[in-house]
Design a protein around this motif. Sequence first.
Motif, mmCIF file in Angstrom:
data_model
loop_
_atom_site.group_PDB
_atom_site.id
_atom_site.type_symbol
_atom_site.label_atom_id
_atom_site.label_comp_id
_atom_site.label_asym_id
_atom_site.label_seq_id
_atom_site.Cartn_x
_atom_site.Cartn_y
_atom_site.Cartn_z
ATOM 1 N N LEU A 3 0.823 -1.204 0.000
ATOM 2 C CA LEU A 3 0.000 0.000 0.000
ATOM 3 C C LEU A 3 0.863 1.263 0.000
ATOM 4 C CD1 LEU A 3 -2.891 1.053 0.136
ATOM 5 C CD2 LEU A 3 -2.685 1.014 2.618
ATOM 6 N N LEU A 4 2.025 1.180 0.615
ATOM 7 C CA LEU A 4 2.945 2.312 0.641
ATOM 8 C C LEU A 4 3.469 2.636 -0.758
ATOM 9 C CD1 LEU A 4 4.342 4.230 2.655
ATOM 10 C CD2 LEU A 4 6.217 2.598 2.707
ATOM 11 N N LEU A 6 2.029 1.816 -3.564
ATOM 12 C CA LEU A 6 0.893 2.271 -4.365
ATOM 13 C C LEU A 6 0.601 3.744 -4.116
ATOM 14 C CD1 LEU A 6 -1.391 1.473 -6.321
ATOM 15 C CD2 LEU A 6 -2.769 0.987 -4.296
ATOM 16 N N SER A 7 0.731 4.190 -2.873
ATOM 17 C CA SER A 7 0.472 5.597 -2.580
ATOM 18 C C SER A 7 1.532 6.503 -3.213
ATOM 19 C CB SER A 7 0.405 5.818 -1.074
ATOM 20 O OG SER A 7 1.649 5.554 -0.489
ATOM 21 N N PHE A 8 2.804 6.072 -3.218
ATOM 22 C CA PHE A 8 3.838 6.877 -3.866
ATOM 23 C C PHE A 8 3.645 6.931 -5.373
ATOM 24 C CE2 PHE A 8 6.665 5.588 -0.174
ATOM 25 C CZ PHE A 8 6.336 6.727 0.531
ATOM 26 N N TYR A 9 3.328 5.789 -5.969
ATOM 27 C CA TYR A 9 3.118 5.763 -7.415
ATOM 28 C C TYR A 9 1.894 6.581 -7.814
ATOM 29 C CZ TYR A 9 6.519 1.968 -7.611
ATOM 30 O OH TYR A 9 7.649 1.215 -7.511
ATOM 31 N N SER A 10 0.841 6.496 -7.020
ATOM 32 C CA SER A 10 -0.353 7.264 -7.359
ATOM 33 C C SER A 10 -0.132 8.761 -7.164
ATOM 34 C CB SER A 10 -1.546 6.781 -6.543
ATOM 35 O OG SER A 10 -1.323 7.002 -5.177
ATOM 36 N N VAL A 49 15.731 2.035 3.868
ATOM 37 C CA VAL A 49 15.220 1.390 5.071
ATOM 38 C C VAL A 49 14.626 0.031 4.728
ATOM 39 C CG1 VAL A 49 13.529 1.617 6.933
ATOM 40 C CG2 VAL A 49 14.827 3.595 6.182
ATOM 41 N N GLU A 50 13.920 -0.039 3.598
ATOM 42 C CA GLU A 50 13.315 -1.303 3.185
ATOM 43 C C GLU A 50 14.362 -2.320 2.760
ATOM 44 O OE1 GLU A 50 10.612 -0.396 0.090
ATOM 45 O OE2 GLU A 50 9.102 0.420 1.438
#
Length: 98
Positions: A3-4, A6-10, A49-50
């Motif tokens: 979801l993280l 997806l939010s950056f791409y969107s 971090v990931e």
Amino acid sequence: MSLLHLSFYSAFTLSSLGLAFHRTHLISALLCLESMMLSMYIALSLWPVENQATSFTLMPVLMLAFSACEAGTGLAMLVASTRTHGSDHLHNLNLLQC
């Protein structure tokens, strides 16, 4: 895809669509560019971090420096075009005229 991501791409996609379709004022184009840079900055700051990679921790700082330079240049162009043309409408800025 999380979801993280997806939010950056969107956020980046919506900013680029706003830049492509709403080009009436220079300030709206600059705001779209800044939101694109913000989404890229957040993605670049969370990427090491990931992946547990310490070699890419300097990239967000460089990105932030270039973003500040871009914002300063954009605001200088906004002030200069408003002073010379009277408004910040992009259709008033004709590059073929001197």
